[in-house]
Design an enzyme around this catalytic site. Sequence first.
Site, mmCIF file in Angstrom:
data_model
loop_
_atom_site.group_PDB
_atom_site.id
_atom_site.type_symbol
_atom_site.label_atom_id
_atom_site.label_comp_id
_atom_site.label_asym_id
_atom_site.label_seq_id
_atom_site.Cartn_x
_atom_site.Cartn_y
_atom_site.Cartn_z
ATOM 1 C CB SER A 83 9.207 -41.948 -21.194
ATOM 2 O OG SER A 83 8.084 -41.167 -20.890
ATOM 3 N NE ARG A 124 -7.045 2.439 5.195
ATOM 4 C CZ ARG A 124 -7.546 3.636 4.873
ATOM 5 N NH1 ARG A 124 -6.738 4.678 4.749
ATOM 6 N NH2 ARG A 124 -8.834 3.770 4.686
ATOM 7 C CE LYS A 148 -3.588 0.233 2.970
ATOM 8 N NZ LYS A 148 -4.895 0.535 2.349
ATOM 9 C CE1 TYR A 156 7.968 -37.399 -24.130
ATOM 10 C CE2 TYR A 156 10.130 -37.532 -25.161
ATOM 11 C CZ TYR A 156 9.045 -38.150 -24.573
ATOM 12 O OH TYR A 156 9.015 -39.503 -24.417
ATOM 13 C CG MET A 199 -1.854 -7.259 10.547
ATOM 14 S SD MET A 199 -0.166 -6.915 10.134
ATOM 15 C CE MET A 199 -0.317 -6.475 8.439
ATOM 16 N N GLY A 226 -7.709 -7.942 5.909
ATOM 17 C CA GLY A 226 -8.439 -8.057 7.166
ATOM 18 C C GLY A 226 -7.635 -8.639 8.310
ATOM 19 C CB THR A 279 6.452 -38.624 -12.457
ATOM 20 O OG1 THR A 279 5.505 -38.112 -13.382
ATOM 21 C CG2 THR A 279 7.849 -38.256 -12.891
ATOM 22 C CB CYS A 311 4.696 -40.369 -20.483
ATOM 23 S SG CYS A 311 5.248 -41.899 -19.739
ATOM 24 N NE ARG A 349 -6.231 -4.366 -3.736
ATOM 25 C CZ ARG A 349 -6.784 -4.735 -2.599
ATOM 26 N NH1 ARG A 349 -6.046 -4.966 -1.544
ATOM 27 N NH2 ARG A 349 -8.086 -4.884 -2.511
ATOM 28 C CG HIS A 380 -10.156 -46.110 -14.529
ATOM 29 N ND1 HIS A 380 -11.466 -45.987 -14.934
ATOM 30 C CD2 HIS A 380 -9.459 -46.592 -15.575
ATOM 31 C CE1 HIS A 380 -11.559 -46.398 -16.185
ATOM 32 N NE2 HIS A 380 -10.355 -46.781 -16.591
#
Lengths: 953, 953
Positions: free
Chosen positions: A794, A94, A25, A881, A105, A103, A797, A861, A344, A466
């Site tokens: 590949s 402020r 601010k 990739y 503080m 909200g 993960t 993949c 802002r 699934h």
Amino acid sequence: MKAVYFFGNGKAEGNKDQKNLLGGKGANLAEMTNIGLPVPPGFTISTEVCLDFVRTGRYPRSLEPEVRAALAKVEKAMGKKFGDAKNPLLVSVRSGARASMPGMMDTVLNLGLTDETVQGLIAATGNERFAYDSYRRFVAMYGDVVLDLKPQTKEERDPFEELLTAKKQARGVENDTDLSAADLKELVGEFKAAIRKRTGKPFPESAEEQLWGAIGAVFRSWNNKRAIAYRKLNHIPDSWGTAVNVQSMVYGNMGEDCGTGVAFTRDPASGENLFYGEFLVNAQGEDVVAGTRTPRKIEEMKSEMPEIYEQLLDVRETLEQHFRDMMDIEFTIERGRLFMLQCRVGKRTGFSSVRIAVEMAEEGLITQEEALKRVEPEALNQLLRPVFDAAGKKAAVGEGRLLAKGLPAGPGAACGRIVFFAEDAKEWKARGEQVILARHETSPEDIEGMNASLGFLTAFGGMTSHAALVARQMGKVAVVGCGQLTFDYPERTMTVKTPKGEVVVREGDWISLDGFTGEVISARVETRPSEVVAVLVERSLEPRKAPVYRLYAKLLGWADQVRVLRVRANADQPDQSTASVAFGAEGIGLCRTEHMFFGPGKIEPMREMILAETVEERRRALAKLLPLQRKDFAGIFEAMGPRPVTIRTLDPPLHEFLPHERAEQEELAQATGRTLEQVQARIAQLHEANPMLGHRGCRLGISYPEITEMQAEAIFEAACDVAAKGGKPHPEVMIPLVGTAKELEVQAKIVRECADRVFARRKRKVNYSVGTMIEVPRGALTAGEIAKTAEFFSFGTNDLTQTTFGLSRDDVPKVLSSYLEQEIYAVDPFVSIDEPGVGKLMEWAVAHGRETRPGMKIGICGEHGGDPSSIELCHRLGLDYVSCSPFRIPIARLTAARAALRDGAKMSAPKTAPKAAAKPKAKKTAARPAKSNHKSTPSKAKPKAKTAPGRRR
Amino acid sequence: MKAVYFFGNGKAEGNKDQKNLLGGKGANLAEMTNIGLPVPPGFTISTEVCLDFVRTGRYPRSLEPEVRAALAKVEKAMGKKFGDAKNPLLVSVRSGARASMPGMMDTVLNLGLTDETVQGLIAATGNERFAYDSYRRFVAMYGDVVLDLKPQTKEERDPFEELLTAKKQARGVENDTDLSAADLKELVGEFKAAIRKRTGKPFPESAEEQLWGAIGAVFRSWNNKRAIAYRKLNHIPDSWGTAVNVQSMVYGNMGEDCGTGVAFTRDPASGENLFYGEFLVNAQGEDVVAGTRTPRKIEEMKSEMPEIYEQLLDVRETLEQHFRDMMDIEFTIERGRLFMLQCRVGKRTGFSSVRIAVEMAEEGLITQEEALKRVEPEALNQLLRPVFDAAGKKAAVGEGRLLAKGLPAGPGAACGRIVFFAEDAKEWKARGEQVILARHETSPEDIEGMNASLGFLTAFGGMTSHAALVARQMGKVAVVGCGQLTFDYPERTMTVKTPKGEVVVREGDWISLDGFTGEVISARVETRPSEVVAVLVERSLEPRKAPVYRLYAKLLGWADQVRVLRVRANADQPDQSTASVAFGAEGIGLCRTEHMFFGPGKIEPMREMILAETVEERRRALAKLLPLQRKDFAGIFEAMGPRPVTIRTLDPPLHEFLPHERAEQEELAQATGRTLEQVQARIAQLHEANPMLGHRGCRLGISYPEITEMQAEAIFEAACDVAAKGGKPHPEVMIPLVGTAKELEVQAKIVRECADRVFARRKRKVNYSVGTMIEVPRGALTAGEIAKTAEFFSFGTNDLTQTTFGLSRDDVPKVLSSYLEQEIYAVDPFVSIDEPGVGKLMEWAVAHGRETRPGMKIGICGEHGGDPSSIELCHRLGLDYVSCSPFRIPIARLTAARAALRDGAKMSAPKTAPKAAAKPKAKKTAARPAKSNHKSTPSKAKPKAKTAPGRRR
């Protein structure tokens, strides 16, 4: 150490780049002052003072004189004096931290009012009621915030609220506004008496004492419970501290030439380039917030306060040119004079973020690089998926139709009639119904019914169950793991536990799923289709009639110019492949062959194969599957053209293909000339304690080499067929679940021998390679050995995360909720790749794999391939990739571009040179992008080779 | 390059240390010659020549003259001439590789016989029949081996066998021995004709040509199919090659003053220090092998051939003193003269290996270090477990009572009556029966019945299944994963598929399990109990009456002097703890608390806890469990004295504690005031797709902190109780399945807070620490972080192996057999730690853990802790201790000592100085151990600090 930064009279000591020191601010108030906007003068006490105060409990010595000096400047600018009985300066105090903590503080308004100064305010405004109303508000606020009278629990009551209520009862009125000046004056006295009673001390009658009390209270509020909890939740460090902003008060509630409002420099919902906001005449900011009066549209100001409106349009222009972004502003009009109280960067929807970024780049306000950085990749979902009509959804929720909330596993909005069986979904769809399929959980057998449905709802399973996987791959809406549901299949009902009791949903009832939020609504909420999909996939809309598509195409075009990571699709069928290409896939990174074994004519020989007791029997069944697989592969090769297609050999355990229901088992027994007992015995034999860690992946191909042979044969025959018709198929055969080099050797040998046989038979050769998935830790740890055989890696993960954590994705919901709550996991590792664990293994595998085989092609993949933070990691790890569900390809393209930009990449050939910002005051910041574009000489630009990606390392 | 090494006349050019160059046989023939033993002279052509010949297809130029020269020396030594018609020298030509490859390569005997020289043999022996018998044997052997007439398939027939059979038919006789000299002479002609017919060439009538042919054939045999296959199976490199031994023939079949025999310098079965062997008068070695005549015990030679017998005793003494080991010899007596044809280190039983090693060390023949190196750790099993009476077992198998073969999961021999329910096992045991418990698979509920049984037999599960784990921990015999079994529980029968059809075994039938081999025998085979267990654990035998115990104690005493790794036990109960200490445990490395929740009075509150719906309800149930756990812990602390006790908090998923059978579920419902549906719903809710990767380990303690609290309270209260009575308990609290530092932080905080509370309440402190298991890859990968909280690590290599490979140990049998067969895994990774994968993670964890916390205590408590090759790895990785089942502690102690020796450690204080070998010729080798002992000066010796083990790195 300078502690206090003045702003006012067109000159500020701080600027917008000092958010760390002045808070968001304070920095923007300084900046607005500097660029000539009308900001009520004031000063900011730095965050450093806060940290010092929190640490030592005292202010630095220099603070008092600096505050005094700054206050004097404010007095001079306002022509008023702080604490003066005649013409008093009133201020607001402020907090303002580096990041917005709404909200959390405290704020004190009208500070400087005393029994003495209030008379000056009456004199200055000629409005006694206004003055006492301000006074009583100030005393209450001060009591609450500075003197700690604010209730700490729900049971406690606010002493000032109690007195106000008593006063209204005594006067027989209902609203605060019905109280007279005298009433308010009495209240001030009563408030002060209450304070004295509770604190043992009188209310401070010195403006200066009030000021120091308020400053201390704001600083202390940095460490109040709410603020600490909020910081913890939002990962804001305690070490940031808050600034204090002391600013002269302006009033929008002094009469009909006063007012207040909030506005956005563009429409935050649609992103349209128009001034968007609301205002109230004769009102303070809190009236807008409280919602007691309905604010009016900003356009109406044009006729009501034409001069102010013109001024605001100027402000809007100035701010956008200066901040080069869509801004959110707060303003007050005091007696015909406009004051800016805050500005802002404006929050926006995903949809508007795209429009604003693209249009600003086109306007030359920002660079294309900046446009890419401005759009959070997930925002694209709002361009790709159907969304609910916002009013319609709000209405339905308002009517109490929100049934439950599950995991948002497939984004978008879907509305249809609920069915509980996959077969029903097909039937209902066939007769023209829109359907939603709801099941306890889905299984591969349901695949056709799922295809016929607009969305899926399940009670069981997580983000990688699934139903979730299929939803993302097919682009369907899905809400999964919704534990409040129980199903009564024979009755064709679903019962939902809600806080208000149980609700029974019957087959055919209308239901709406919000795949962005996980909400399940028992109503028919209208949806709006996606333009992008209509243009690209369904080809039902002409691009020139699709303005949203234009934005999409523009943005992703820029992304493609800068990204290094290639993007492929996980797709198993020709139609998915076509959609993938439409979304920009540069190949298929994962074609799961098991999905090809479901459906009529396919599952039967598959089951026959599984029941076979000899190699010969198995070969006979496989021979029936061969032409079916070949056809699927040929369709995919045709759809993908010369792009590489990575085909994974059979991966799931065989028991997944056998029927669970007795009736189906009996059918199978009859069809294969066996007894029911024999079929059940085979099912029992195939049962596994931990199927995830069982007889699957390459282990199947090692136990039954004839399966791998059949698949390889289908692949190479299909490739030869397509090549014979002039195509340039490029298959990459991928062996799953490899943990030891020898596993891959054995399987690769089968594949290569099969290729040789097919090529000899067809008198034709097709380019292909053989690689492996790295999806168990041992595969990563021995990647150097495996790379001797593997031509590509590949990363799978999903499984790598399961095995690295020792955590099953099917069972994860039981564990995950408390883990995320207690912050044991910062993020669900099945959503974003866990960098310290799984990422470490990937890093190891990349390094050792490429040590053995320099320049080796490596991709990912798993489901993570479509997750932005995971894509960034893949970029950092130097992968070639990522591969993801078709509908996530645009997101992946954008993320890849952003990762490249973060890594220092530049646009190779910007199509629009951004023009310098118009206003001279904005020089410093607006010049930066232009400068950096000039810097990107051709020699430094990274041209993106479309056919052979250059290696980064 | 010298190619040919002569031996003869008490002098050899080679010696026993040249096995790589001369092969095992050649090196020992040279050595025996050198130490003055009567070896028929001859020469060895080196393995280098073989490799050269295999590579180039030609001999080195120097070979022919060297062979000629060596042959001349042999002729001179024998006083005969090769190829001489009057007094011909005959030789054998044998292969001899570095490692013994029995029967894999080829041999030619009686070489040098031609139509001419046979006359000389007749003249020299005066025995025409003998000469022609030798001749026809030679021609056939030469035809088979050198001229490739040996049948290659089962369908082909040996031409020489056919002619011999025809001749016997023609003469109307049955045995070869009934053929006359004339018959044999005819056969020689017929054999030669056959050779000419098949090869197109005449049989070589020149001795020299024969010799070169045979040498080439032996070299070529290195690459015959059988040899290649054998090498592959036994991991013998192709690059070793074979040597060729050419040695003058001696004959044991020339009359009553001739003979042949084999002997061991000590009893290979019992290890007793006596001369053990067999001989035949007037026979050749092949007669002993063929088994056509029954050989006589060597002692009988004492009266029959007293001089030769005395000579043999001398040879025995010489060989043992020289080779310093139990030797296996072959000898021939030709006309009253003893010749040594072969000697090698004798194969032995586990039992005899211990006796021989200990006694030889006591005799001063070898050092204690050598004694330790001589005993394979697994051999100790034969001292610890009951074993079958060998004759009894042989008889039962001979009668066709061998039913099936499973995995030998718990070593030893057990015989009892079969029961199919754990309850029955208890009952039958109570009425005095010996029982064997057979089940499809066992579960924790069966624990008491298992304790009552002598052994377990299961159809399902691998080497680390529940039955296997319990067997090893309790010291029971177990045969598991015996897939040929099917159970009919209601009928109380078990059906076994055998090659001859199905066999039904009924409750109460006698059955015998061989836990060393996995054999299941449907008969009552007597067993012999273990002396060591009787002395140490049952205390039913006095040590001085237990000679086997003496050997055990001696050997392990030496082991303890040298080992660096400490050895702990996996034990859950006071009695197991006591047994562990008796076996030498230095602490408990893994106390699994879940086993404490089974049994009367325990499982009920456990189930109550699991069914609880609120924290309060759960706490109430846990409060009932607390005193029971406390009692168990107190008993363990008492048994272990000041030794550390590592207690793992609850690990298995909760559903493992709930009943599977409807009747029990109904009981549970009634006991807890619930409906059957409610109980079943909870069971369904707790069901997991992959329990191994599910809601278990520290995840339970995080979801239900009150469980961890209760366990910690029980631990610390028990410790305080025992300390109050003067004990010095040393608990180490171990949190399982930690994958992130935060998990451990959260759980460790609970434990430490609980300790503080208990200590404050009891006004007493007890030394303790909090650590974690490293059992998922992520735990290892982030060990550096985890070590900030963990005071110790313990590798849980069972789970770490499962997750690193992505392979469930319960489901492994489906995968493993084909994997071991195809050599995809060199060894079952659940038996020996996989070094390239799991070992890599361990290495990483040790390095990073100790980087954060220098000198951190790190151990292993998976089943691998009792596996020799895994223990060696643990030693190399610098672990502090291994923990294993009580019955494997002695094995672990010995292995740890051997690992330390391999690492260069020396005995700190040898009790017996080995005396120098008696015979001067043995100087060189016998001196070595003495020398190395002299070298180990006090400063270099590693004293083993009993209380604070020094860190190696």
